[in-house]
Design an enzyme around this catalytic site. Structure first.
Site, PDB file in Angstrom:
ATOM      1  N   THR A   1     -16.329  -3.061 -31.916  1.00 25.00           N
ATOM      2  CA  THR A   1     -17.163  -4.126 -31.375  1.00 25.00           C
ATOM      3  C   THR A   1     -17.161  -5.256 -32.397  1.00 25.00           C
ATOM      4  O   THR A   1     -16.466  -5.187 -33.408  1.00 25.00           O
ATOM      5  CB  THR A   1     -18.597  -3.636 -31.081  1.00 25.00           C
ATOM      6  OG1 THR A   1     -19.327  -4.659 -30.396  1.00 25.00           O
ATOM      7  CG2 THR A   1     -19.339  -3.260 -32.367  1.00 25.00           C
TER       8      THR A   1
ATOM      9  N   VAL B   1     -15.809  -6.143 -23.999  1.00 20.46           N
ATOM     10  CA  VAL B   1     -15.507  -7.240 -24.908  1.00 20.46           C
ATOM     11  C   VAL B   1     -16.720  -7.422 -25.813  1.00 20.46           C
ATOM     12  O   VAL B   1     -17.861  -7.454 -25.338  1.00 20.46           O
ATOM     13  CB  VAL B   1     -15.225  -8.545 -24.137  1.00 20.46           C
ATOM     14  CG1 VAL B   1     -14.888  -9.667 -25.105  1.00 20.46           C
ATOM     15  CG2 VAL B   1     -14.099  -8.342 -23.130  1.00 20.46           C
ATOM     16  N   CYS B   2     -16.478  -7.507 -27.114  1.00 20.71           N
ATOM     17  CA  CYS B   2     -17.533  -7.771 -28.074  1.00 20.71           C
ATOM     18  C   CYS B   2     -18.649  -6.717 -27.943  1.00 20.71           C
ATOM     19  O   CYS B   2     -18.375  -5.524 -27.913  1.00 20.71           O
ATOM     20  CB  CYS B   2     -18.049  -9.191 -27.867  1.00 20.71           C
ATOM     21  SG  CYS B   2     -19.006  -9.885 -29.222  1.00 20.71           S
ATOM     22  N   THR B   3     -19.906  -7.149 -27.833  1.00 19.97           N
ATOM     23  CA  THR B   3     -21.018  -6.196 -27.777  1.00 19.97           C
ATOM     24  C   THR B   3     -21.186  -5.556 -26.411  1.00 19.97           C
ATOM     25  O   THR B   3     -22.154  -4.822 -26.192  1.00 19.97           O
ATOM     26  CB  THR B   3     -22.335  -6.888 -28.186  1.00 19.97           C
ATOM     27  OG1 THR B   3     -22.541  -8.058 -27.370  1.00 19.97           O
ATOM     28  CG2 THR B   3     -22.298  -7.291 -29.649  1.00 19.97           C
TER      29      THR B   3
END
Length: 319
Positions: free
Chosen positions: A124, A104-106
């Site tokens: 990302t 998730v995300c970074t």
């Protein structure tokens, strides 16, 4: 139905919503269909972690004692930028063992640092996509979609897109009814298509400094079916076509034509996903004029015709 262990990796300065969003989705699915998910959290040494927003989260156990995961979730946050090497080593060793590997995300930065995204498409958070591509050239970074599935590896964009991805995984595991029940409980959409852009057409570009151009950006978004030629827009802005084109690009970072393309594509996608009009009606309402013009735009941007896009992404009627 076999119970699936969903293991969340925790670390200091993790983004709390990257964890709690997907956790709530899988927990909701477990409540809907008991015995399907076992949710666990783990950190180095089992130590409590402090999230980037200041919350303290106490994990279930140490990573060294964590069970084998069906779905291994690596969230993002400030802590991914200078992660403990022991965390990267653990992800490198255990990531390949999971049936599904999710970031998730970074969190994608951690996966890439562990070598688990080499040769794969990944996304990302938009603010870190350039860094991910620069630091890990073996990863095919696509900064636009809210999530990408590449085989057993799934990466998602910023923060709330982890909820979208988790809902898609629940739908894959348990079917649409279960995913819809969870989405309704959380008061979110069942799912946004994974290739939906992280930003709307307006948010994807800069906001013009001059008020007439700012108003024009909003007007374009609200009138995709109007005459949006440079000449027509220039007249509305009170500028010559040449001056308008230069000013628009200087202040928004994109040309008027590209901005109009994004607005019309976004509008057509929304109508195909949520509306009842046929392809011909959608093409007119979105400013394409003809179904063939819209088809060419969809194939170029999305790799699918409007009809195929609707089949893939329009929610099935509720039973």
């Amino acid at each position: 139905m076999a119970q699936r262990t969903v293991l969340f990796v925790l670390f200091d300065r993790v983004q709390s919503l990257d964890v709690t969003g997907p956790v709530e989705v899988f927990a909701g699915a477990e409540q809907h269909t008991p015995g399907t998910y076992r949710i666990r959290t783990a950190s180095l040494g089992g130590a409590p972690v402090r999230t980037s927003s200041g919350l303290t989260v106490v994990p279930d156990q140490a990573l060294a004692d964590a069970p084998e995961a069906h779905t291994l979730v690596v969230p993002g946050g400030q802590g991914t930028r200078d992660a403990d090497p022991r965390l990267t080593d653990w992800v490198r060793e255990h990531g390949p063992r999971a049936r599904r590997l999710v970031s998730v995300c970074t969190g994608a930065i951690l996966l890439a640092r562990a070598g688990l995204l080499d040769g794969r498409r990944a996304t990302t958070h938009w603010a870190y996509s350039d860094r991910l591509a620069r630091d890990h050239p073996a990863v095919a970074v696509d900064p636009d979609p809210i999530y990408i599935r590449d085989g057993r590896v799934a990466t998602s964009a910023g923060v709330t897109s982890g909820i979208d991805l988790a809902l898609a995984l629940v739908e894959e595991d348990l079917g649409r009814d279960a995913a819809l029940a969870v989405a309704r409980h959380l008061v979110v959409f069942l799912r946004r298509p994974g290739n939906q852009a992280q930003f709307s057409a307006q948010l994807a570009v800069q906001t013009a400094r001059r008020e007439p151009l700012r108003h024009l950006q909003q007007w374009i978004t609200e009138h995709p079916g109007a005459d949006l030629s440079v000449e027509s827009l220039a007249a509305r802005a009170g500028l010559s076509p040449r001056h308008f084109a230069r000013a628009f690009q200087a202040e928004t970072g994109t040309t008027p034509g590209r901005y109009v393309e994004r607005v019309r594509l976004e509008h057509a996608r929304r109508l195909l996903e949520d509306g009842g009009d046929g392809v011909e009606g959608v093409s007119r309402a979105s400013g394409y004029g003809t179904p063939e013009a819209m088809r060419r735009a969809f194939v170029k941007a999305l790799g699918a015709s409007p009809a195929e896009y609707r089949r893939r992404f329009r929610p099935a009627p509720a039973s």
